[in-house]
Scaffold this active site. Sequence first.
Site, mmCIF file in Angstrom:
data_model
loop_
_atom_site.group_PDB
_atom_site.id
_atom_site.type_symbol
_atom_site.label_atom_id
_atom_site.label_comp_id
_atom_site.label_asym_id
_atom_site.label_seq_id
_atom_site.Cartn_x
_atom_site.Cartn_y
_atom_site.Cartn_z
ATOM 1 N N ARG A 140 -11.663 77.815 -33.603
ATOM 2 C CA ARG A 140 -11.170 76.830 -34.576
ATOM 3 C C ARG A 140 -11.973 76.905 -35.878
ATOM 4 N NH1 ARG A 140 -11.705 71.807 -30.865
ATOM 5 N NH2 ARG A 140 -10.984 70.551 -32.610
ATOM 6 N N ARG B 204 -17.485 64.822 -28.058
ATOM 7 C CA ARG B 204 -16.453 63.917 -28.564
ATOM 8 C C ARG B 204 -15.555 63.390 -27.437
ATOM 9 N NH1 ARG B 204 -12.696 65.737 -33.538
ATOM 10 N NH2 ARG B 204 -11.846 67.301 -32.134
ATOM 11 N N LYS C 178 -12.915 63.845 -39.720
ATOM 12 C CA LYS C 178 -11.652 63.458 -40.380
ATOM 13 C C LYS C 178 -10.943 62.344 -39.598
ATOM 14 C CE LYS C 178 -9.688 67.562 -40.232
ATOM 15 N NZ LYS C 178 -10.740 68.318 -39.520
ATOM 16 N N ARG D 290 -3.441 72.825 -43.693
ATOM 17 C CA ARG D 290 -4.551 73.647 -43.208
ATOM 18 C C ARG D 290 -4.402 75.094 -43.673
ATOM 19 N NH1 ARG D 290 -5.624 70.327 -38.163
ATOM 20 N NH2 ARG D 290 -7.573 71.041 -37.270
ATOM 21 N N ARG E 9 -10.942 65.844 -25.139
ATOM 22 C CA ARG E 9 -9.835 66.756 -25.430
ATOM 23 C C ARG E 9 -10.079 68.119 -24.792
ATOM 24 N NH1 ARG E 9 -8.762 66.536 -31.799
ATOM 25 N NH2 ARG E 9 -8.530 68.740 -31.399
HETATM 26 P P1 AMP Z 1 -6.895 68.611 -34.647
HETATM 27 O O1 AMP Z 1 -6.553 67.467 -33.761
HETATM 28 O O2 AMP Z 1 -6.669 68.308 -36.099
HETATM 29 O O3 AMP Z 1 -8.270 69.171 -34.384
HETATM 30 O O4 AMP Z 1 -5.852 69.791 -34.296
HETATM 31 C C1 AMP Z 1 -5.777 70.313 -32.988
HETATM 32 C C2 AMP Z 1 -4.948 71.597 -33.009
HETATM 33 O O5 AMP Z 1 -3.617 71.321 -33.443
HETATM 34 C C3 AMP Z 1 -5.454 72.701 -33.932
HETATM 35 O O6 AMP Z 1 -6.503 73.480 -33.358
HETATM 36 C C4 AMP Z 1 -4.169 73.510 -34.117
HETATM 37 O O7 AMP Z 1 -3.875 74.289 -32.964
HETATM 38 C C5 AMP Z 1 -3.097 72.419 -34.199
HETATM 39 N N1 AMP Z 1 -2.919 71.945 -35.598
HETATM 40 C C6 AMP Z 1 -3.232 70.728 -36.108
HETATM 41 N N2 AMP Z 1 -2.903 70.646 -37.404
HETATM 42 C C7 AMP Z 1 -2.382 71.841 -37.748
HETATM 43 C C8 AMP Z 1 -1.865 72.393 -38.964
HETATM 44 N N3 AMP Z 1 -1.852 71.690 -40.110
HETATM 45 N N4 AMP Z 1 -1.389 73.669 -38.925
HETATM 46 C C9 AMP Z 1 -1.368 74.366 -37.793
HETATM 47 N N5 AMP Z 1 -1.860 73.937 -36.622
HETATM 48 C C10 AMP Z 1 -2.370 72.673 -36.586
#
Ligand code: AMP
Length: 235
Positions: free
Chosen positions: A175, A131, A17, A92, A164
């Site tokens: 996740r 990554r 994404k 999400r 990360r």
């Molecule tokens: P990402 O960078 O999209 O992989 O998101 C990293 C982390 O941020 C996730 O594992 C969640 O802990 C938090 N997070 C990101 N987007 C959301 C969302 N829409 N709702 C809740 N937690 C989120």
Amino acid sequence: MVMKMKIVLLGAPGTGKGTMAFSMSRALSLPHISTGDLFRSHIAEETDLGQKAKQYLASGRLVPDEITIGMVKERLAEADCRAGFLLDGFPRTVPQAVALNEVLKLEGEELDLVLNLQVPEELIFRRITNRLVCSACGKPYNKLDFPPTEDGVCDICGGPVIQRQDDTAETLRTRLDTYYELTDPLVAYYQEQGILLNHDNSSKHTPDQVESLITKVKEQINLKRRSSAAAISRE
Ligand code: AMP
């Protein structure tokens, strides 16, 4: 003329994404809004929201809806989103999707398209554990497939390229489980609304592939707009 589009990128962690949003936002001149990036900025700046979100990101669980929805509403109210946006990592959960529809409806708007990226799980593990990302400009890299030319240095801005903290095999399992339980139902939710476009994102994408996907996205959005306009004129 720039086409106003409101697009959501859906998909499990590691389906690409962020990488897709990075390319598409430049090609379409749309702001790339990543909730993960917004949370990471809050954590780095040690804001109240950052303090609340920290433990959830570290363990791979979702930040509670009320915190997340509030943060996204604020971001969508900023001027650059008037011409459209690319949402990456939001919604999400079903309550987040309902809240997004309500926010847009208040402005007489609606989502144009949800691009659902699909990748087999074994490839997700390989991608995530290798990554890397530039912590300054957000350019994504991968240790195996597309590393930075100089180790640890971003090709675009010269910023530090890092891994990360939540990109470990253990956190990834949480996740992914969270994704199947809370996010996957959104595929059916948007399918029912007739705005879902599935895309197999297993192969490493070239600029040509991104361009042809963008053409498909625009075609699907134009088709939907024409059929909505025809339905209104029949009323
Ligand atoms: P990402 O960078 O999209 O992989 O998101 C990293 C982390 O941020 C996730 O594992 C969640 O802990 C938090 N997070 C990101 N987007 C959301 C969302 N829409 N709702 C809740 N937690 C989120």
